[in-house]
Design a protein around this motif. Structure first.
Motif: not given
Length: 252
Positions: A29-35, A39-45, A51-54, A139-141
């Motif tokens: 629940t603490q991790s962050l994944n942003v599709e 560009v068809g890529k994913q950021l994983q934290f 949001l600024e970092s994303v 979470g997942n976004y």
């Protein structure tokens, strides 16, 4: 081994299992994944991130972020997915009940992807200058940042999905006139769904002359019935506000 030791061992093991599960659940629940849809890529934290970092990392991955009104962060959690899927299925079932299974719009809805909006009309400058516009995410976004195309899309109770170039300052009716050979005369006022999910419902009569502003990528939905009384049309409008914009098959 004594009965006392066995009893203590039996008490400790469940506690260890619960602690291990809690750690795993917390980690998830603490991790962050942003599709990054564009560009068809994913950021994983590994943990939460602002949001600024994303956005800073998204820019490094060549995400344009050139059209703030259309830049949206969609909720891709399991709960959100169930909510959107249930609404999509409800719309499709209602269309079947109205004998619209062969209608082009039924097929259009089938092919599209939907998700609830978390943040809409995201402006990079506002995020940087105002901490209240820079939330901590976990979470997942899905980040959708469509290019600014000078087009407006007409869909719904039509025989296809149409697009025309945006004409600022011209009444909506005038724009519809340019499509009259395709869509005919509309019996009900259309509904405007802006790229940020904002909905405008023109009233009878007024929409014929009022100069409604149609920003690029606005959806003009033509209802199948009277929107005020049609549950199906109301649900369709709700669903279209959750449409992932880059998933639209662009008419040429």
């Amino acid at each position: 081994m004594s009965k006392r030791l066995l009893t203590l061992f039996g008490l400790i093991m469940p506690l260890l299992s619960i602690h291990s599960f809690a750690q795993t659940e917390t980690s998830t629940t603490q991790s962050l994944n942003v599709e990054l849809l564009e560009v068809g890529k994913q950021l994983q934290f590994q943990g939460p991130a602002r949001l600024e970092s994303v956005f800073a990392l998204a820019k490094e991955q060549s995400v344009s972020l050139q059209y703030p009104l259309g830049t949206t962060l969609f909720d891709k959690s399991e709960r959100a997915n169930k909510t959107s899927t249930a609404l999509k299925n409800s719309v499709l079932n209602q269309m079947i009940q109205h004998n619209l299974v062969a209608h082009p719009f039924y097929k259009f809805i089938q092919k599209q992807s939907f998700a609830p909006r978390l943040l809409s009309a995201i402006d990079v400058d506002k995020i940087r200058l105002n901490k209240f516009d820079n939330p901590l995410l976990r979470g997942n976004y899905l980040l959708a940042s469509p290019l600014r195309e000078e087009k407006v899309y007409f869909l719904g109770n039509l025989n296809s999905v149409y697009s025309i170039k945006e004409q600022a300052g011209i009444p909506l009716q005038t724009q519809i006139e340019s499509l009259k050979s395709n869509i005919g005369t509309l019996s009900t006022p259309p509904v405007l769904i802006y790229p940020d999910g904002h909905v405008v419902k023109p009233h009878h009569g007024a929409w014929l002359t009022t100069q409604y502003y149609l920003p690029p990528l606005t959806l003009v939905y033509v209802p199948f019935g009277d929107l005020e009384y049609s549950e199906m049309d109301q649900d369709i409008v709700r669903l279209l506000t959750q449409l992932i914009p880059n998933s639209i098959k662009r008419p040429q």
